[in-house]
Design an enzyme around this catalytic site. Structure first.
Site, PDB file in Angstrom:
ATOM      1  CG  HIS A  12      12.567 -11.237   5.213  1.00 22.70           C
ATOM      2  ND1 HIS A  12      12.440 -11.943   3.846  1.00 22.70           N
ATOM      3  CD2 HIS A  12      12.285  -9.734   4.718  1.00 22.70           C
ATOM      4  CE1 HIS A  12      12.170 -11.153   2.769  1.00 22.70           C
ATOM      5  NE2 HIS A  12      12.056  -9.911   3.237  1.00 22.70           N
ATOM      6  NE  ARG A  13       9.064 -10.280   1.874  1.00 20.00           N
ATOM      7  CZ  ARG A  13       9.431 -10.658   0.653  1.00 20.00           C
ATOM      8  NH1 ARG A  13       8.801 -11.724   0.212  1.00 20.00           N
ATOM      9  NH2 ARG A  13      10.181  -9.785  -0.128  1.00 20.00           N
ATOM     10  CD  GLU A  39      10.048  -6.819   6.128  1.00 22.67           C
ATOM     11  OE1 GLU A  39       9.844  -6.102   5.052  1.00 22.67           O
ATOM     12  OE2 GLU A  39      10.105  -8.002   6.122  1.00 22.67           O
ATOM     13  CG  ASP A  41       6.651  -6.392   3.125  1.00 22.44           C
ATOM     14  OD1 ASP A  41       7.717  -5.628   2.782  1.00 22.44           O
ATOM     15  OD2 ASP A  41       6.605  -7.868   3.046  1.00 22.44           O
ATOM     16  CG  HIS A  53       6.634  -8.328  -0.724  1.00 24.59           C
ATOM     17  ND1 HIS A  53       7.097  -8.575  -2.141  1.00 24.59           N
ATOM     18  CD2 HIS A  53       8.025  -7.629  -0.201  1.00 24.59           C
ATOM     19  CE1 HIS A  53       8.319  -7.964  -2.385  1.00 24.59           C
ATOM     20  NE2 HIS A  53       8.802  -7.423  -1.380  1.00 24.59           N
ATOM     21  CD  GLU A 105       9.551  -2.816   2.348  1.00 18.49           C
ATOM     22  OE1 GLU A 105       9.874  -2.649   1.175  1.00 18.49           O
ATOM     23  OE2 GLU A 105      10.123  -4.115   2.834  1.00 18.49           O
ATOM     24  CE  LYS A 107       6.752  -4.116  -0.910  1.00 19.61           C
ATOM     25  NZ  LYS A 107       8.369  -4.263  -1.172  1.00 19.61           N
ATOM     26  CG  ASP A 225      13.518 -15.656   4.049  1.00 21.68           C
ATOM     27  OD1 ASP A 225      13.032 -14.416   4.440  1.00 21.68           O
ATOM     28  OD2 ASP A 225      13.966 -15.933   2.998  1.00 21.68           O
TER      29      ASP A 225
END
Length: 236
Positions: A12-13, A39, A41, A53, A105, A107, A225
């Site tokens: 995640h991120r 992933e 953003d 993000h 993603e 945003k 995370d």
């Protein structure tokens, strides 16, 4: 979209539990820890796709204010933690070099889908394959536009709630997967998604007991995370 056949671990991120989120350090850390996918953003700013993000820079950098109120040069000068900078999509994809798929993603609206499609089209015309990418968004009209522009690249519907029509939007968009908030995991929604032949991923899952519970429910993977925790659970 390449993925582990049993349980997909998505950093995640990058791996924000180990390094400043959405930075090159976090993304490289996520890959080195063994994530099956990472992933990030993206927002469109002054014609450039930047990886951040929030709509403000306050939480993730040493700066203050809205992203769209700062110039690209000002954004790039900020410290995003541990000396890291806000990267561009191009810098991230150059770093990843196809080692794992990247979930991008969207945003923001107003051209973000078009810009991402143009960037990925260029990579596909070189030597990239569609399975190296997954494009997702809560902004379903933007996701629909991306689908029209670059239909060969898989997309994922992001949901933060349980729709009245369950996963109908995923069918309409021909999405590869549906990414659900861990606050709104519903067995009927999961069943509808799976009955359509789509994957179910859940965000953001950091506790091993939650990972175990979701895996038992039949989800296909988690955004986390801490990719190392999820990989340890799989190994056990």
């Amino acid at each position: 979209m390449a993925a582990d056949p049993s349980f997909t671990v998505i950093g995640h991120r990058g791996a924000r539990g180990h390094a400043p989120e959405n930075t090159l350090l976090a993304i490289d850390t996520g890959i080195r820890l063994g994530s099956h996918m990472v992933e990030i953003d993206v927002q469109l700013h002054s014609g450039e796709l930047i990886v951040i993000h929030d709509l403000r820079v306050d939480r993730t950098t040493n700066g203050h204010g809205r992203v769209d109120a700062l110039s690209l040069a000002q954004l790039r000068a900020l410290d995003a933690g541990q000396g890291q900078r806000i990267p561009t999509l191009g810098e991230v994809l150059d770093l990843v070099e196809g080692r794992v798929p990247v979930n991008i993603e969207l945003k923001t609206g107003a051209g973000t889908a078009e810009a991402v499609a143009a960037h990925l089209r260029g990579l596909l015309e070189a030597n990239a394959t569609p399975e190296q990418f997954l494009v997702s968004s809560f902004h379903l009209p933007e996701l629909y536009e991306f689908r029209q522009l670059l239909p060969q690249v898989p997309i994922g519907v992001l949901l933060c709630g349980v729709p009245l029509d369950w996963a109908a939007c995923a069918a309409e968009l021909q999405a590869e997967c549906v990414n659900l908030s861990d606050e709104f995991v519903d067995e009927r929604l999961i069943a509808d998604i799976k009955n359509q032949g789509r994957r179910v991923y859940v965000y953001t899952v950091n506790e091993p007991e939650d990972m175990h519970r979701l895996r038992a429910m039949g989800v296909d993977g988690v955004f986390t995370d801490y990719p190392d925790r999820a990989l340890k659970l799989i190994a056990q």
